[in-house]
Design an enzyme around this catalytic site. Structure first.
Site, mmCIF file in Angstrom:
data_model
loop_
_atom_site.group_PDB
_atom_site.id
_atom_site.type_symbol
_atom_site.label_atom_id
_atom_site.label_comp_id
_atom_site.label_asym_id
_atom_site.label_seq_id
_atom_site.Cartn_x
_atom_site.Cartn_y
_atom_site.Cartn_z
ATOM 1 N N HIS A 39 6.492 9.856 -2.053
ATOM 2 C CA HIS A 39 5.487 8.941 -2.603
ATOM 3 C C HIS A 39 4.391 8.659 -1.565
ATOM 4 O O HIS A 39 3.203 8.737 -1.866
ATOM 5 C CB HIS A 39 6.196 7.642 -3.015
ATOM 6 C CG HIS A 39 5.297 6.537 -3.450
ATOM 7 N ND1 HIS A 39 5.083 6.213 -4.769
ATOM 8 C CD2 HIS A 39 4.542 5.655 -2.728
ATOM 9 C CE1 HIS A 39 4.237 5.200 -4.840
ATOM 10 N NE2 HIS A 39 3.897 4.832 -3.629
ATOM 11 N N GLU A 40 4.799 8.395 -0.345
ATOM 12 C CA GLU A 40 3.802 8.088 0.702
ATOM 13 C C GLU A 40 2.982 9.337 1.045
ATOM 14 O O GLU A 40 1.776 9.246 1.282
ATOM 15 C CB GLU A 40 4.491 7.521 1.950
ATOM 16 C CG GLU A 40 5.337 6.268 1.717
ATOM 17 C CD GLU A 40 4.594 5.134 1.022
ATOM 18 O OE1 GLU A 40 3.352 5.108 1.053
ATOM 19 O OE2 GLU A 40 5.266 4.283 0.410
ATOM 20 N N HIS A 43 0.227 9.795 -1.324
ATOM 21 C CA HIS A 43 -0.954 8.968 -0.992
ATOM 22 C C HIS A 43 -1.868 9.702 -0.003
ATOM 23 O O HIS A 43 -3.084 9.678 -0.130
ATOM 24 C CB HIS A 43 -0.516 7.648 -0.346
ATOM 25 C CG HIS A 43 -0.050 6.610 -1.311
ATOM 26 N ND1 HIS A 43 -0.661 6.358 -2.511
ATOM 27 C CD2 HIS A 43 0.995 5.734 -1.235
ATOM 28 C CE1 HIS A 43 -0.025 5.370 -3.136
ATOM 29 N NE2 HIS A 43 0.988 4.983 -2.383
ATOM 30 N N HIS A 49 -1.900 4.736 -6.665
ATOM 31 C CA HIS A 49 -0.825 4.536 -7.641
ATOM 32 C C HIS A 49 -1.320 4.840 -9.046
ATOM 33 O O HIS A 49 -2.506 4.722 -9.337
ATOM 34 C CB HIS A 49 -0.314 3.095 -7.550
ATOM 35 C CG HIS A 49 0.303 2.792 -6.226
ATOM 36 N ND1 HIS A 49 -0.232 1.880 -5.344
ATOM 37 C CD2 HIS A 49 1.381 3.328 -5.611
ATOM 38 C CE1 HIS A 49 0.511 1.842 -4.245
ATOM 39 N NE2 HIS A 49 1.485 2.717 -4.380
HETATM 40 ZN ZN LIG Z 1 2.454 3.605 -2.863
#
Ligand SMILES: [Zn+2]
Length: 189
Positions: A39-40, A43, A49
């Site tokens: 998830h990171e 980014h 998100h």
């Molecule tokens: Zn996040």
């Protein structure tokens, strides 16, 4: 920034900013899980998100009154070419859970507007969804490199994982974008 000044959260800079050190913060033990690290990293590739999308009001309602103070950035709408890739994806690795960042943990911060959504899968931090992978492949023009075998394998793995263990109530550590990087021209809050 010294080590002690990092927040005890999972977080990362938003967006690739050329050849430099890109910071990901894994500030507590719960961050050290495959899905949360992916998830990171997502980014860093430039994607905020899922509920940051400019079209999100068609899909979720944000309960602003119940958000933890200072967390609003992670619920604001962003515009930019990263945001325009693919359809809205409730089951994205980048979508918050329905109770994420809630002041009162019994009250939702996000409510889906679409019927027939599997709410138990919203906020999953297991693996990329099929649409997550498509978005990366589309934006970075890697479509040909990942087809057909690896993409098919990913999708099979994901569907298996979604069937197993996805109904457990998810406890979500604080996760947030800690800064917007050099390609910030792409993002308009
Ligand atoms: Zn996040």
């Amino acid at each position: 920034m010294s080590e002690t000044s990092y927040p005890k959260v999972c977080g990362s800079e938003l967006g690739y900013a050329g050849p430099k050190v890109h910071i990901i913060v894994l500030g507590n033990d719960e961050c050290f899980q495959r899905g949360r690290i992916l998830h990171e990293l997502y980014h860093i590739l430039g994607f905020p998100h899922e509920q940051n999308r400019s079209d999100r009001d068609k899909y979720v309602v944000v309960n602003w009154k119940n958000l933890l103070p200072g967390i609003e950035l992670n619920f604001r709408k962003f515009k930019g070419r990263y945001m325009d890739v693919g359809p809205y994806d409730y089951y994205s690795l980048m979508h918050y859970s329905l109770y994420a960042m809630a002041n009162d943990r019994k009250v939702r911060t996000l409510t889906p507007t679409t019927k027939n959504v599997d709410e138990s899968r919203i906020g999953q931090r297991k693996d990329f969804s099929p649409i997550d992978l498509q978005k990366i492949n589309t934006f970075y023009k890697c479509e040909k490199k990942t087809q057909p075998s690896s993409k098919k394998m990913y999708q099979t793995t994901i569907s298996q994982k979604l069937k197993s263990g996805m109904n457990k109530k998810m406890q979500e550590p604080i996760d947030g974008v800690i800064s917007v990087q050099g390609n910030s021209k792409l993002f308009k809050k």
